[in-house]
Design a protein around this motif. Sequence first.
Motif, PDB file in Angstrom:
ATOM      1  N   GLN A  75      11.852 -28.561  -4.112  1.00 36.14           N
ATOM      2  CA  GLN A  75      11.435 -29.879  -3.638  1.00 36.14           C
ATOM      3  C   GLN A  75      11.026 -29.831  -2.162  1.00 36.14           C
ATOM      4  OE1 GLN A  75      11.117 -32.578  -5.502  1.00 36.14           O
ATOM      5  NE2 GLN A  75      11.931 -31.643  -7.349  1.00 36.14           N
ATOM      6  N   GLU A  76      11.538 -28.833  -1.450  1.00 42.31           N
ATOM      7  CA  GLU A  76      11.278 -28.727  -0.011  1.00 42.31           C
ATOM      8  C   GLU A  76       9.961 -28.028   0.303  1.00 42.31           C
ATOM      9  OE1 GLU A  76      14.386 -27.540  -1.342  1.00 42.31           O
ATOM     10  OE2 GLU A  76      15.056 -29.602  -1.124  1.00 42.31           O
ATOM     11  N   GLY A  77       9.193 -27.654  -0.742  1.00 45.84           N
ATOM     12  CA  GLY A  77       7.881 -27.049  -0.485  1.00 45.84           C
ATOM     13  C   GLY A  77       7.842 -25.537  -0.591  1.00 45.84           C
ATOM     14  N   GLY A  78       8.909 -24.916  -1.081  1.00 48.74           N
ATOM     15  CA  GLY A  78       8.902 -23.471  -1.272  1.00 48.74           C
ATOM     16  C   GLY A  78       7.900 -23.063  -2.349  1.00 48.74           C
ATOM     17  N   ILE A  79       7.445 -21.821  -2.279  1.00 50.54           N
ATOM     18  CA  ILE A  79       6.466 -21.298  -3.228  1.00 50.54           C
ATOM     19  C   ILE A  79       6.896 -19.910  -3.672  1.00 50.54           C
ATOM     20  CG2 ILE A  79       4.033 -20.659  -3.580  1.00 50.54           C
ATOM     21  CD1 ILE A  79       3.370 -22.552  -1.199  1.00 50.54           C
ATOM     22  N   VAL A  80       6.852 -19.661  -4.982  1.00 49.93           N
ATOM     23  CA  VAL A  80       7.085 -18.327  -5.530  1.00 49.93           C
ATOM     24  C   VAL A  80       5.716 -17.689  -5.731  1.00 49.93           C
ATOM     25  CG1 VAL A  80       7.926 -16.997  -7.503  1.00 49.93           C
ATOM     26  CG2 VAL A  80       9.218 -18.958  -6.690  1.00 49.93           C
ATOM     27  N   VAL A  81       5.580 -16.449  -5.266  1.00 52.14           N
ATOM     28  CA  VAL A  81       4.301 -15.736  -5.340  1.00 52.14           C
ATOM     29  C   VAL A  81       4.536 -14.382  -5.997  1.00 52.14           C
ATOM     30  CG1 VAL A  81       2.325 -14.872  -4.028  1.00 52.14           C
ATOM     31  CG2 VAL A  81       3.624 -16.836  -3.156  1.00 52.14           C
ATOM     32  N   LEU A  82       3.785 -14.080  -7.050  1.00 52.43           N
ATOM     33  CA  LEU A  82       3.864 -12.792  -7.741  1.00 52.43           C
ATOM     34  C   LEU A  82       2.537 -12.071  -7.567  1.00 52.43           C
ATOM     35  CD1 LEU A  82       5.443 -10.855  -9.630  1.00 52.43           C
ATOM     36  CD2 LEU A  82       4.334 -12.046 -11.538  1.00 52.43           C
ATOM     37  N   VAL A  83       2.612 -10.830  -7.068  1.00 56.35           N
ATOM     38  CA  VAL A  83       1.417 -10.038  -6.793  1.00 56.35           C
ATOM     39  C   VAL A  83       1.499  -8.725  -7.563  1.00 56.35           C
ATOM     40  CG1 VAL A  83       0.099  -8.840  -4.987  1.00 56.35           C
ATOM     41  CG2 VAL A  83       1.248 -11.005  -4.466  1.00 56.35           C
ATOM     42  N   THR A  84       0.396  -8.337  -8.186  1.00 60.98           N
ATOM     43  CA  THR A  84       0.279  -6.988  -8.740  1.00 60.98           C
ATOM     44  C   THR A  84      -0.946  -6.343  -8.125  1.00 60.98           C
ATOM     45  OG1 THR A  84      -1.096  -7.586 -10.641  1.00 60.98           O
ATOM     46  CG2 THR A  84       1.297  -7.706 -10.947  1.00 60.98           C
ATOM     47  N   GLY A  85      -0.898  -5.027  -8.028  1.00 57.22           N
ATOM     48  CA  GLY A  85      -2.039  -4.332  -7.446  1.00 57.22           C
ATOM     49  C   GLY A  85      -1.814  -2.846  -7.379  1.00 57.22           C
ATOM     50  N   ALA A  86      -2.569  -2.227  -6.497  1.00 57.56           N
ATOM     51  CA  ALA A  86      -2.474  -0.784  -6.297  1.00 57.56           C
ATOM     52  C   ALA A  86      -2.481  -0.515  -4.804  1.00 57.56           C
ATOM     53  CB  ALA A  86      -3.640  -0.077  -6.978  1.00 57.56           C
ATOM     54  N   LEU A  87      -1.852   0.591  -4.420  1.00 51.69           N
ATOM     55  CA  LEU A  87      -1.882   0.969  -3.012  1.00 51.69           C
ATOM     56  C   LEU A  87      -2.212   2.448  -2.870  1.00 51.69           C
ATOM     57  CD1 LEU A  87       1.114   2.416  -2.159  1.00 51.69           C
ATOM     58  CD2 LEU A  87       1.815   0.080  -2.540  1.00 51.69           C
ATOM     59  N   MET A  88      -2.914   2.719  -1.785  1.00 47.65           N
ATOM     60  CA  MET A  88      -3.277   4.096  -1.432  1.00 47.65           C
ATOM     61  C   MET A  88      -2.508   4.433  -0.162  1.00 47.65           C
ATOM     62  SD  MET A  88      -5.669   5.073  -3.613  1.00 47.65           S
ATOM     63  CE  MET A  88      -6.545   6.398  -2.847  1.00 47.65           C
ATOM     64  N   VAL A  89      -1.828   5.589  -0.166  1.00 48.42           N
ATOM     65  CA  VAL A  89      -1.117   6.008   1.032  1.00 48.42           C
ATOM     66  C   VAL A  89      -1.676   7.321   1.536  1.00 48.42           C
ATOM     67  CG1 VAL A  89       1.006   4.761   0.519  1.00 48.42           C
ATOM     68  CG2 VAL A  89       0.743   7.086  -0.283  1.00 48.42           C
ATOM     69  N   ASP A  90      -1.792   7.397   2.869  1.00 44.66           N
ATOM     70  CA  ASP A  90      -2.340   8.569   3.548  1.00 44.66           C
ATOM     71  C   ASP A  90      -3.622   9.011   2.835  1.00 44.66           C
ATOM     72  OD1 ASP A  90      -0.394   8.428   5.508  1.00 44.66           O
ATOM     73  OD2 ASP A  90       1.009   9.648   4.361  1.00 44.66           O
ATOM     74  N   ASP A  91      -3.704  10.266   2.449  1.00 44.73           N
ATOM     75  CA  ASP A  91      -4.931  10.747   1.821  1.00 44.73           C
ATOM     76  C   ASP A  91      -4.724  11.117   0.361  1.00 44.73           C
ATOM     77  OD1 ASP A  91      -6.514  10.447   4.162  1.00 44.73           O
ATOM     78  OD2 ASP A  91      -5.558  12.236   4.988  1.00 44.73           O
ATOM     79  N   GLN A  92      -3.720  10.502  -0.274  1.00 45.25           N
ATOM     80  CA  GLN A  92      -3.488  10.781  -1.688  1.00 45.25           C
ATOM     81  C   GLN A  92      -4.643  10.236  -2.522  1.00 45.25           C
ATOM     82  OE1 GLN A  92       0.305   9.285  -2.942  1.00 45.25           O
ATOM     83  NE2 GLN A  92       1.446  10.846  -1.828  1.00 45.25           N
ATOM     84  N   PRO A  93      -5.130  11.040  -3.477  1.00 46.49           N
ATOM     85  CA  PRO A  93      -6.286  10.614  -4.272  1.00 46.49           C
ATOM     86  C   PRO A  93      -5.954   9.544  -5.320  1.00 46.49           C
ATOM     87  CG  PRO A  93      -5.507  12.755  -5.022  1.00 46.49           C
ATOM     88  CD  PRO A  93      -4.691  12.400  -3.809  1.00 46.49           C
ATOM     89  N   GLN A  94      -4.709   9.497  -5.796  1.00 48.25           N
ATOM     90  CA  GLN A  94      -4.322   8.576  -6.869  1.00 48.25           C
ATOM     91  C   GLN A  94      -3.674   7.325  -6.299  1.00 48.25           C
ATOM     92  OE1 GLN A  94      -6.033   9.500  -9.562  1.00 48.25           O
ATOM     93  NE2 GLN A  94      -4.630   8.175 -10.642  1.00 48.25           N
ATOM     94  N   PRO A  95      -4.186   6.138  -6.632  1.00 47.33           N
ATOM     95  CA  PRO A  95      -3.483   4.921  -6.216  1.00 47.33           C
ATOM     96  C   PRO A  95      -2.184   4.755  -7.006  1.00 47.33           C
ATOM     97  CG  PRO A  95      -5.402   4.376  -7.546  1.00 47.33           C
ATOM     98  CD  PRO A  95      -5.409   5.859  -7.364  1.00 47.33           C
ATOM     99  N   MET A  96      -1.232   4.057  -6.411  1.00 48.11           N
ATOM    100  CA  MET A  96       0.033   3.754  -7.074  1.00 48.11           C
ATOM    101  C   MET A  96       0.064   2.264  -7.369  1.00 48.11           C
ATOM    102  SD  MET A  96       2.778   6.029  -4.909  1.00 48.11           S
ATOM    103  CE  MET A  96       2.195   5.533  -3.285  1.00 48.11           C
ATOM    104  N   SER A  97       0.436   1.908  -8.595  1.00 47.03           N
ATOM    105  CA  SER A  97       0.539   0.496  -8.968  1.00 47.03           C
ATOM    106  C   SER A  97       1.837  -0.095  -8.421  1.00 47.03           C
ATOM    107  CB  SER A  97       0.515   0.351 -10.488  1.00 47.03           C
ATOM    108  OG  SER A  97      -0.727   0.779 -11.002  1.00 47.03           O
ATOM    109  N   TYR A  98       1.777  -1.366  -8.051  1.00 42.87           N
ATOM    110  CA  TYR A  98       2.972  -2.032  -7.544  1.00 42.87           C
ATOM    111  C   TYR A  98       3.014  -3.471  -8.037  1.00 42.87           C
ATOM    112  CZ  TYR A  98       0.152  -4.615  -4.159  1.00 42.87           C
ATOM    113  OH  TYR A  98      -0.779  -5.457  -3.586  1.00 42.87           O
TER     114      TYR A  98
END
Length: 126
Positions: A75-98
Amino acid sequence: MANFQDIAQQFVDFYYKTFDGDRTQLVALYRPNSMLTFEKEPFQGAQNIVEKLTNLPFEKVQHRVDTMDAQPASQEGGIVVLVTGALMVDDQPQPMSYVQNFTILPAEGSYYVFNDMFRLVYPAHG
């Protein structure tokens, strides 16, 4: 008053842009009562959370957001947010899902992260 969906989108855009650019700046998004669960590990408070995020074992990271869902959380205006995606770290060729789930709460004309849960998603093996 802004639509919860618009607020969630603005938050997600800002969060990942900041994370990918300079993780130390994320401290402004957390409060002493904020909690992060990162791959089963709990962290409480802005300093502990940002310390965890800045000490992750990579130099460069780039998040790609594939989906974002939001719902009003209180009631106070809070919001739940769900995100899916992929991330690339350093120079790794394969993205990781999160998947990442936030509860953001209004404070002082803006929003802060009350809850933050992050998990890498690994391919299912049957």
